[in-house]
Design a protein around this motif. Structure first.
Motif, short mmCIF file in Angstrom:
data_model
loop_
_atom_site.label_atom_id
_atom_site.label_comp_id
_atom_site.label_asym_id
_atom_site.label_seq_id
_atom_site.Cartn_x
_atom_site.Cartn_y
_atom_site.Cartn_z
N ARG A 126 -8.29 4.80 0.99
CA ARG A 126 -7.97 3.84 -0.09
C ARG A 126 -6.48 3.82 -0.39
N PHE A 127 -5.87 5.00 -0.45
CA PHE A 127 -4.45 5.07 -0.80
C PHE A 127 -3.54 4.78 0.38
N ALA A 128 -4.00 5.06 1.60
CA ALA A 128 -3.15 4.86 2.77
C ALA A 128 -3.17 3.43 3.29
N ILE A 129 -4.31 2.76 3.16
CA ILE A 129 -4.47 1.44 3.78
C ILE A 129 -3.41 0.43 3.32
N PRO A 130 -3.09 0.30 2.04
CA PRO A 130 -2.05 -0.68 1.66
C PRO A 130 -0.72 -0.43 2.36
N HIS A 131 -0.36 0.84 2.53
CA HIS A 131 0.89 1.16 3.23
C HIS A 131 0.78 0.84 4.72
N MET A 132 -0.37 1.07 5.30
CA MET A 132 -0.57 0.74 6.71
C MET A 132 -0.50 -0.77 6.92
N ILE A 133 -1.08 -1.53 6.01
CA ILE A 133 -0.99 -2.99 6.11
C ILE A 133 0.47 -3.43 6.07
N GLU A 134 1.24 -2.84 5.17
CA GLU A 134 2.66 -3.16 5.06
C GLU A 134 3.41 -2.80 6.34
N ALA A 135 2.96 -1.71 7.00
CA ALA A 135 3.61 -1.26 8.24
C ALA A 135 3.16 -2.06 9.45
N GLY A 136 2.16 -2.91 9.29
CA GLY A 136 1.68 -3.70 10.41
C GLY A 136 0.46 -3.12 11.10
#
Length: 264
Positions: A126-136
């Motif tokens: 839950r916490f990592a996915i938004p950052h992964m989306i931002e990273a592509g």
């Protein structure tokens, strides 16, 4: 030496055993690694060893039963290394004294194992996915267990929690694949981690060996290399899967020895 070059990984439960092997291999192959563990001294020591060998790692405290601690580990990874593209949800607990059969198990232990073994996977993702989306995009890897595929006389909560990890892996893969995020799991059989070696008598190890199809036990690196593969772009078309790494222990019909005796 560059299978995961440029990737940033958070490894939970990384101070020993499977997590430590995975952290070392990820760093050796070019990833920047945050090692998070309740045993913060062990995590920091592991990071120091990786740094001494030319890698980039940092060790920090993690309580996988605490939502804020999981959030802080993810946020620290992003702050320290700029992003997060690999998450290895590896924390897991078992208790042979309290996690018994369904009638006799300690219900508080059921709640504790579901919180640590299952909810920590949900929260880390839950916490990592938004950052992964931002990273592509990114790769989430969850530690399941062969206990999630079989029944046993005890460890009812552990097995149920790991079965849930297998299915949660599919849900994450389904929901976020379009954003370039893959989610897979690895299901170890018996692995000779330090904990297994210290807590299992030779007679128990012999029982496992009797039913392995390969003539040896698994080592932490057997899981570590699987994690490395799933973290790398070598597995870029694999998602929603659980890879069983168990030496063939569970693949055969259990009645085969009896039939072999009958045929003789």
């Amino acid at each position: 030496m560059a299978r995961v070059e440029g990737k940033v990984a958070l490894v939970t439960g990384g101070a020993s055993g499977i997590g430590l092997s995975s952290a070392r291999l990820l760093a050796k192959e070019g990833a920047k690694v945050v090692i998070a563990d309740f045993n913060v001294e062990g995590a920091q020591q592991a990071a120091a060893e990786i740094n001494a060998q030319g890698g980039e790692a940092y060790g920090l405290f993690l309580d996988a039963g605490d939502e804020s601690s999981i959030r802080e580990a993810v946020e620290f990874t992003v702050k320290h290394f700029g992003t997060i593209t690999v998450l290895f949800n590896n924390v897991g607990l078992t208790n042979l004294q309290k996690d018994l059969d369904v009638v006799n198990m300690d219900l508080m232990e059921w709640d504790r194992l579901m919180n640590v073994n299952l909810k920590s996977v949900l929260l880390g993702s839950r916490f990592a996915i938004p950052h992964m989306i931002e990273a592509g995009g990114g790769s989430i890897i969850n530690t399941a267990s062969m206990a999630g595929f079989t029944g046993d006389s005890i460890r009812s909560a552990y097995g149920a929690s790991k079965a849930a990890v297998v299915n949660l892996t599919k849900y994450i893969a389904t929901q976020y694949g379009a954003s370039g995020i893959r989610c897979n799991a690895v299901a170890p059989g018996l692995i000779l981690t330090p904990a297994a070696k210290n807590n299992m008598p030779p007679q128990v190890l012999d029982i496992f060996a009797k039913y392995n199809k390969l003539p040896y036990h698994g080592e932490p690196d057997d899981i570590g290399y699987t994690v490395l593969f799933l973290a790398s772009d070598e597995s870029k078309f694999i998602t929603g899967q659980t890879i069983q790494v168990e030496g063939g222990h569970y693949i055969a019909n259990p009645s085969i020895p009896d039939f072999a005796d009958f045929m003789q």
